[in-house]
Design an enzyme around this catalytic site. Sequence first.
Site: not given
Ligand code: NAD
Length: 502
Positions: A171, A270, A304, A483
């Site tokens: 995002n 996060e 997020c 962080e």
């Molecule tokens: P996601 O969890 O689908 O993927 C994030 C990353 O994790 C990607 O690089 C993906 O390839 C990797 N990944 C997926 N499965 C994995 C595994 N089993 N082992 C290791 N790596 C793995 O998230 P997304 O769809 O890319 O992002 C959206 C989500 O992120 C939303 O839930 C949003 O709320 C959250 N988010 C949180 C923050 C925060 O600061 N709290 C900030 C931005 C986004």
Amino acid sequence: MTAQPAQSARQAVQTASRDALHFINGAFTAGTTGQSWVNHCPLDNSVIGLVHEGGKAEIDAAVRAARTALDGEWGRMTVDQRTTMLGAVADEINRRFDEFLEAECLDTGKPMSLARHIDIPRGAANFKMFTDVIKTVSTEFFPTPTPDGAGAINYALRKPKGVIAVISPWNLPLLLMTWKVGPALACGNTVVVKPSEETPLTATLLGEVMNKVGVPKGVYNVVHGLGPNSAGEFLTQHPMVDAITFTGETRTGEAIMKQAAVGVRDVSFELGGKNPALVFADADMDKAIEGTLRSVFANCGQVCLGTERVFVERPIFDEFVRRLKAGAEALTLGRPEDATVNLGPLISQEHRDKVLSYYRKAVEEGATVVTGGGVPDMSDDLKDGAWVQPTIWTGLPDDAACVTEEIFGPCCHIRPFDTEEEAIALANGTPYGLACAVWTENVSRAHRVAARMDVGLCWVNSWFLRDLRTPFGGSKASGIGREGGVHSLEFYTEMTNVCLKL
Ligand code: NAD
């Protein structure tokens, strides 16, 4: 998303211009798996290029390069030398600002006006900010009494933790990735980054920057790939990774935590949210509307910290709904370079399917659709993009899926409340605990309510107003750890306490 043999993926990419290569030990490589996927631009589904999928061999090479770099020139640098180099990284990002901007908008389709003011400047600032922190932070010192009266002195040394795995989402790709890489490197660690499969370009471009400013090879590595049974999982399983910092979905965090348990590695998470806004009748209505429009719809709702649940005190409920609807309907969807555009598409067709399934579910669950709820009419050149309408609902029960589950799209549900106590209970009634926004002109109420919010971040009369020195992170299912500023040091450094008897 599934990878396929590069040969057949290549046939689909007739005019591939922007392939994403891994960056391992200072060199760009397609790797050895022979697997790749086609990176599509969400604006119009056009082809950007191929992304090469890393396997166990690429992860192993990257982690070993990072380990070797720790013991080499990088590990021997003084803090001043290291931070000067990271300052140069920030300067080089700014010098190549337009290239980063173009790459980020190509991958995400987000408006350039947004990326120009937030994503790219913050990507550079993340390198400068932590160099200031690491140079000025003091260490604990305790003079300790001893029975012989001579005493002892205790002081704590901070050392890099080692090889840090950085796994980032799509995002805010550059911003969120450098939010981890900046402090990790400032503290003297080395990193292996696994960017989101949806947004590989800016992490790759950063490899060029690292080489240009002379960051030693192996300090910053990038391996592209998917999550399960691919580069993401292989990276978190690698025994030479010392700690894992992850931003993404809560469900993914659970999977990574299991992987991190082997070898008892530290994690910083996060995660997702279902953030509330509380609008009291004494709020400045203009500010509350303007702020809520941003917190619901910025980045097409893919933030997020974004608001998906809005609670409004009953006397101003009708006016608030009417004005938020008018604001949502005035938003302009379109191409990134158009300065009048406020909203881009969602990240992918797959994510659009998910968001549209919630749009349908809201109706099934009994929502009144105040505005939106479907797919907008776009011009012919954009009709294949991942577009959805900005959407507002009222009238859903508190246990509806659209009120309880993170959607991550440009939508919110608005519900009335009658008392402060009720508003607090509704806002906290979720497994998540990332962020909230409170709108009130009553200072006592602002402090009272903020103190009772079960969240990591509470904004009063604002949203996404960030000072990078402050603790950032979520409570409950929204994360582990904080962080930002000195708080990042807790994760990116290991402490050795020295006790010296005088
Ligand atoms: P996601 O969890 O689908 O993927 C994030 C990353 O994790 C990607 O690089 C993906 O390839 C990797 N990944 C997926 N499965 C994995 C595994 N089993 N082992 C290791 N790596 C793995 O998230 P997304 O769809 O890319 O992002 C959206 C989500 O992120 C939303 O839930 C949003 O709320 C959250 N988010 C949180 C923050 C925060 O600061 N709290 C900030 C931005 C986004």
